[in-house]
Scaffold this motif. Structure first.
Motif, PDB file in Angstrom:
ATOM      1  N   ASP A  35       0.849  -1.186   0.000  1.00  0.00           N
ATOM      2  CA  ASP A  35       0.000   0.000   0.000  1.00  0.00           C
ATOM      3  C   ASP A  35       0.884   1.235   0.000  1.00  0.00           C
ATOM      4  O   ASP A  35       2.070   1.166   0.284  1.00  0.00           O
TER       5      ASP A  35
ATOM      6  N   GLU B 171       4.442  -3.385  11.768  1.00  0.00           N
ATOM      7  CA  GLU B 171       3.189  -3.387  12.534  1.00  0.00           C
ATOM      8  C   GLU B 171       2.416  -4.667  12.278  1.00  0.00           C
ATOM      9  O   GLU B 171       2.587  -5.320  11.247  1.00  0.00           O
TER      10      GLU B 171
ATOM     11  N   ASN C  39      -1.656  -5.794  12.121  1.00  0.00           N
ATOM     12  CA  ASN C  39      -3.055  -5.382  12.166  1.00  0.00           C
ATOM     13  C   ASN C  39      -3.893  -6.634  12.356  1.00  0.00           C
ATOM     14  O   ASN C  39      -3.518  -7.723  11.900  1.00  0.00           O
TER      15      ASN C  39
ATOM     16  N   ARG D  73      -6.808  -7.455  11.202  1.00  0.00           N
ATOM     17  CA  ARG D  73      -7.941  -7.495  10.259  1.00  0.00           C
ATOM     18  C   ARG D  73      -7.389  -7.323   8.848  1.00  0.00           C
ATOM     19  O   ARG D  73      -6.192  -7.105   8.665  1.00  0.00           O
TER      20      ARG D  73
ATOM     21  N   GLY E  65      -6.389  -5.449   5.498  1.00  0.00           N
ATOM     22  CA  GLY E  65      -5.892  -4.090   5.255  1.00  0.00           C
ATOM     23  C   GLY E  65      -6.850  -3.317   4.370  1.00  0.00           C
ATOM     24  O   GLY E  65      -7.575  -3.885   3.561  1.00  0.00           O
ATOM     25  N   ASP E  66      -6.831  -2.014   4.545  1.00  0.00           N
ATOM     26  CA  ASP E  66      -7.568  -1.123   3.651  1.00  0.00           C
ATOM     27  C   ASP E  66      -6.575  -0.078   3.201  1.00  0.00           C
ATOM     28  O   ASP E  66      -6.054   0.662   4.046  1.00  0.00           O
ATOM     29  N   PRO E  67      -6.156  -0.042   1.955  1.00  0.00           N
ATOM     30  CA  PRO E  67      -6.799  -0.577   0.754  1.00  0.00           C
ATOM     31  C   PRO E  67      -6.251  -1.900   0.199  1.00  0.00           C
ATOM     32  O   PRO E  67      -6.635  -2.289  -0.904  1.00  0.00           O
TER      33      PRO E  67
END
Ligand code: AMP
Ligand code: GLY
Length: 310
Positions: A207, A277, A279, A281, A283-285
């Motif tokens: 991203d 990092e 996360n 969940r 990722g967005d986008p």
């Protein structure tokens, strides 16, 4: 089957699109959803962090699967709440979601389980005014707020003035920060589906975080994403899998069975991949670039994560 999807990003639009493409017969509700999800399912006017209303909706509408897209309900413990009420939900529980919800927790975890990451120190508020840490630091240095900040809680600071200003801004909302060595290399997002023991790696993606042309602006949650990533080689994949293995076994050693999507934000340095990092969940986008490439039925994979059969 009735399915409830929680979130309102482009990510949730991509998840809704993939679910419906693979399973045209499902009835999909999105809370709160967006213009894209409205074209695929029915948007419900409940905020993603309103756990009680989400639970009541799931109970009243015979929801057979709830999918949590965004991080806030996960860190608030929506999965624990739904499971306590015998409802099936896709996502990690509150203890597992701390990997994203607290940078301090994530860094301590990585240190304990020998997972490659940037060197760091954690500080409480006293350090901004009361110490000379920022004066004697080597720049650039990375400051990270300890808590959810929608992609706005991290800054690579070039000098003391910038660092002081950002630290003050972060302490207005957070109790502590992580001060981290700046890593150099290239970044890749590696997302896995896992039942806590076994996992499947999704196609790698990248991203682009910084706003404005030529990456001149601040970090954002993500300006856009690509997948595939041609420079992600098989040998690099093997190194990254060692990081995934150590992470999942470390979580188990902490008594945490992680079910759902675990996102590894990695910096590929000259010394190999390092975790920037976690996360808890999709990722967005990144999801918008990954899911169109996924051949399997997303619903089947989610049931496998929940049922322990990945
Ligand atoms: P994070 O929320 O921790 O992923 O940080 C957001 C972005 O800040 C990352 O994707 C990187 O672009 C940048 N970043 C974070 N930590 C570091 C680091 N230690 N060195 C260099 N860049 C970093
Ligand atoms: N694209 C970064 C994130 O989802 O946190």
């Amino acid at each position: 089957m009735n399915v409830l999807l929680i979130g309102s990003g482009g990510r949730e639009h991509a998840i809704a699109w993939k679910l419906k493409k693979d399973n045209p017969d499902i009835k999909l509700f999105c809370a709160p959803g967006n213009g894209g999800t409205a074209l695929i399912g029915e948007n419900i006017d409940i905020a993603a962090n309103d756990l009680d209303k989400l639970l009541a909706f799931a109970q009243e509408n015979e929801i057979e699967l709830t999918i949590v897209g965004s991080e806030e309900p996960l860190t608030l413990g929506i999965c624990d709440l739904f499971e306590k009420n015998k409802l099936r939900i896709f996502g990690p529980n509150k203890a597992a979601a701390r990997l994203e919800g607290s940078k301090g927790f994530a860094k301590r975890f990585m240190r304990k389980y020998d997972i490659p990451t940037a060197k760091y120190q954690e500080y409480g508020n006293f350090f901004v005014s009361g110490s000379n840490i920022l004066s004697s630091a080597e720049y650039p240095i990375v400051i990270k707020a300890d808590g959810l900040a929608a992609g706005k809680g991290v800054k690579v600071c070039q000098n003391k003035e910038e660092a002081l200003e950002f630290a003050r801004e972060m302490f207005a909302k957070h109790d502590s920060v992580v001060l981290e060595e700046r890593l150099t290399g290239w970044e890749v997002s590696l997302l896995v589906f896992t039942d806590g023991r076994n996992y499947r790696v999704m196609p790698p993606s990248m991203d682009h975080k910084r706003a404005f042309d030529n990456d001149q602006g601040d970090n954002t949650g993500g300006m856009g994403a690509i997948s595939p990533v041609p420079k992600f080689t098989d040998s690099l994949r093997a190194e990254c899998e060692r990081i995934i293995d150590k992470t999942l076994s470390g979580l188990r050693a902490e008594g945490i069975i992680y079910r759902g999507v675990l996102y590894f934000g990695l910096m590929i340095t000259d010394d190999g991949p390092k975790v920037i990092e976690y996360n808890c969940r999709f990722g967005d986008p990144e999801t918008q670039a990954i899911l169109p490439r996924l051949k399997n039925n997303l619903l089947d994979i989610m049931f496998a994560c929940i049922g322990g059969t990945v």
